[in-house]
Design an enzyme around this catalytic site. Structure first.
Site, short mmCIF file in Angstrom:
data_model
loop_
_atom_site.label_atom_id
_atom_site.label_comp_id
_atom_site.label_asym_id
_atom_site.label_seq_id
_atom_site.Cartn_x
_atom_site.Cartn_y
_atom_site.Cartn_z
N GLU A 18 -23.09 -13.24 -23.89
CA GLU A 18 -21.69 -13.55 -24.14
C GLU A 18 -21.33 -15.00 -23.87
O GLU A 18 -20.44 -15.55 -24.51
CB GLU A 18 -20.78 -12.64 -23.31
N ARG A 32 -10.92 -4.44 -34.15
CA ARG A 32 -10.25 -4.49 -32.85
C ARG A 32 -9.06 -5.43 -32.81
O ARG A 32 -8.05 -5.13 -32.18
CB ARG A 32 -11.26 -4.89 -31.77
N ARG A 69 -15.82 -10.03 -32.92
CA ARG A 69 -17.06 -9.28 -32.74
C ARG A 69 -16.94 -7.86 -33.26
O ARG A 69 -15.97 -7.16 -32.98
CB ARG A 69 -17.43 -9.24 -31.25
N ASP A 100 -18.08 -18.82 -15.37
CA ASP A 100 -18.87 -19.84 -14.66
C ASP A 100 -19.82 -20.59 -15.59
O ASP A 100 -19.98 -21.80 -15.48
CB ASP A 100 -19.68 -19.18 -13.54
#
Length: 612
Positions: A426, A341, A437, A274
């Protein structure tokens, strides 16, 4: 990234920056509504803009709610960044925090791994700094990273003063190690409930402050602007169905993530992008949206949600096996399961493709069972609910969308390219995470940059008087059925539209990307529209936001014709070493362009003419 990051200005030279014309036909047809903005001209109140929501068609009036408010500061979002900022702002003015669900519904609440900070005896701020830059793959803003690692320990100590109880070994703080960290520096609370315990401490502090109100089930529909400055928020009170006009001296976006844009995600249902969509509609600059971090290990079991299995499990010694029970990570990276990651996620996908499987296994059976139960009580009990005992069973896992490195471009104080509008957490793109990150830096970012944004907001007050709300808000909606038939649009109701967008993003703009898939994704997204007789409720607006954000991610991923960090192109698997690393930027009525620094709004910056 340059160290000389300048404060963002409300007006910039970027209007002349685009390197290619805007093709309006490439935009999604389901545009979010731009609501009225109240203004004063010659002392009389006028409606400065009444724009369309979905187009034209049926029209409904919504009366202003009695809760219409003039606050000094409005914060959209009640996670770690929003509440930390609210605590700071409450000392100087009235603060209103809007959460679209319950306060407990946020990415912060679900965070398991912990908070990284250089507080251990064998650790140094310089080492945390270096690890963060290394994970960011050339795109970190060095100044932002320096602020994160230097101010982080102070924020942790303040959190402890407010009642946060981190896990301890005797009288000493307990630390664990996660992927790409060179030291054990990750603090945790109640084992794997760090986010929930952090929010408990922050909310306990916030509830003692007189000037601070948290309003739940208040969904931000649009930002109000007074001229070129954001002057408030239009929000939907879901309890009454009324639209509220909330005037403010400045507004902070702290809406968290956008993981619900993807079919497979660890994010809660409220993470529908949003804040990014609100900022885009307000004309703010966005940056690095192509960099989506996929968490390597989400639970993949029949009937189970994509529950995150913390990276700390691998930090404790867990290993990954394919369906042939072979350990495979050492073949892909020297750090094995503790590789960054993005590398672990890609390795899992490649191994799944190689073995024609939908998952791999996380093997914890060699670890001490009692330690696992105590260290990861939530993970243990959740998996047990799905008939998986992590101390005895191999746990099926696969990657899922987890975190967005990009977002609303800000300076080091949280200021965006639109006056009166700030962002933290974020939803913001400070450059602190670069292209990927570092594990457990996200909660720390929320604390550090939430506080920094609040301090900046107290120094940058808007007008002392904000025009009052008009007595009602005309909100126009339309059916695009006829236009859809004429232009080949696919009109769908909100839930089906959301499902379609999420499927497109997962299959065409996921962990492994290429030009053909991204081009198809952009064409399919541009042809989507909400169907006829659209209901006025939160889910319809979430559908618009998801479509808008998905379309922006695809555009940015298509423009970056290299592989870097979490963005991996199978048709361009190497970094572009011919030029300095550059950030992607996009704003309303502008194509994607590249520039070397997030201090973009300094007048000296110019886009790099490449990668269209």
């Amino acid at each position: 990234m340059s160290r000389g990051t300048n404060r963002l200005k409300a007006h910039s030279s970027l209007e002349a920056a685009p390197t290619q014309p805007v093709d309006e036909q490439d935009r999604p047809n389901c545009r979010a509504p731009v609501f009225i903005s109240a203004g004063w001209i010659g002392g009389s109140h006028v409606v400065s803009a009444v724009a369309e929501a979905f187009g034209g068609g049926y029209h409904k009036m919504f009366m202003a709610d009695k809760k219409d408010t003039q606050a000094d500061f409005v914060i959209i979002g009640g996670g770690i960044a929003g509440i930390r900022a609210a605590i700071e702002l409450a000392a100087v003015g009235r603060v209103l925090v809007l959460t679209k669900g319950d306060v407990a519904e946020s990415n912060t609440q679900q965070a398991q791994g912990g908070i990284a900070a250089a507080l251990a005896d064998d650790d140094e701020v310089a080492l945390h700094y270096q690890d963060t830059l290394r994970a960011g793959d050339g795109l970190c803003c060095e100044q932002a990273v320096q602020m994160l690692v230097e101010q982080g320990p102070q924020e942790i100590r303040r959190l402890i003063q407010w009642g946060m109880k981190f896990d301890r070994d005797g009288n000493r703080l307990a630390f664990t190690r996660e992927g790409a960290h060179s030291r054990s520096r990750v603090l945790h609370a109640h084992g794997d409930s760090t986010g929930a315990q952090t929010m408990r401490a922050l909310l306990a502090k916030a509830q003692r402050l007189r000037n601070l109100e948290i309003r739940s089930h208040a969904f931000a529909l649009n930002l109000l602007k007074e001229g070129e400055r954001v002057s408030g928020v239009l929000c939907l009170d879901e309890a009454t169905g009324a639209v509220q006009h909330l005037s403010a001296r400045s507004v902070l976006l702290a809406t968290g993530g956008l993981g619900q844009v993807y079919q497979e995600t660890t994010n809660p249902s409220v993470a529908t992008g949003d804040g990014v969509a609100l900022a885009f509609r307000a004309g703010a600059l966005l940056s690095d949206l192509e960099f989506i971090q996929f968490h390597p290990t989400a639970l993949f079991a029949r009937g189970a949600p994509r529950f995150l299995l913390s990276e700390a499990l691998r930090g404790e010694g867990g290993i990954l096996r394919n369906i042939l029970l072979e350990r495979f990570m050492p073949r892909y990276h020297e750090a094995g399961e503790l590789a960054p990651r993005d590398i672990v996620s890609r390795s899992i996908v490649m191994e799944m493709q190689r073995t024609r499987s939908d998952f791999v296994y996380l093997d914890l059976t060699a670890l001490d069972a009692e330690h696992l139960k105590q260290r990861f009580p939530t993970i243990y009990s959740t998996c047990l609910h799905y008939n998986l005992d992590i101390t005895q069973d191999l746990v099926p896992v696969r990657p899922a969308a987890h975190y967005s490195m990009g977002g609303v471009a800000t300076d080091l104080e949280g200021a965006t390219s639109v006056a009166g509008l700030y962002a933290a957490g974020e939803v913001a793109a400070t450059g602190v995470h670069g292209a990927n990150r570092l594990a457990s830096n996200s909660l720390l970012e929320g604390l550090v940059f939430g506080a920094r944004a609040a301090v900046a907001m107290t120094r940058s007050y808007g007008p002392a008087k904000v025009p009052p709300a008009p007595p009602h808000f005309p909100i126009e909606t339309r059916t695009e059925a006829a236009a859809g038939e004429a232009n080949g649009l696919t009109t769908l109701p909100p839930e089906k539209l959301i499902d379609e967008v999420r499927s497109i993003l997962w299959n065409k703009a996921g962990i492994l990307r290429n030009a053909k898939d991204l081009g198809e994704a952009q064409r399919r997204l541009a042809a989507l529209s909400l169907g006829p007789e659209i209901p006025f409720h939160r889910r319809a607006y979430e559908a618009e936001n998801i479509l808008t954000v998905g379309w922006l991610i695809v555009r940015c991923a298509q423009a970056r014709q290299e592989s870097r960090g979490a963005h991996y192109r199978t048709d361009a698997p190497l970094k572009d070493e011919t030029r300095p690393p550059a950030h992607s930027f996009v704003r309303k009525s502008s194509p994607v362009f590249f520039a070397p620094a997030l201090a973009e709004l300094a007048k000296s910056i110019q886009p790099t003419p490449r990668r269209n």
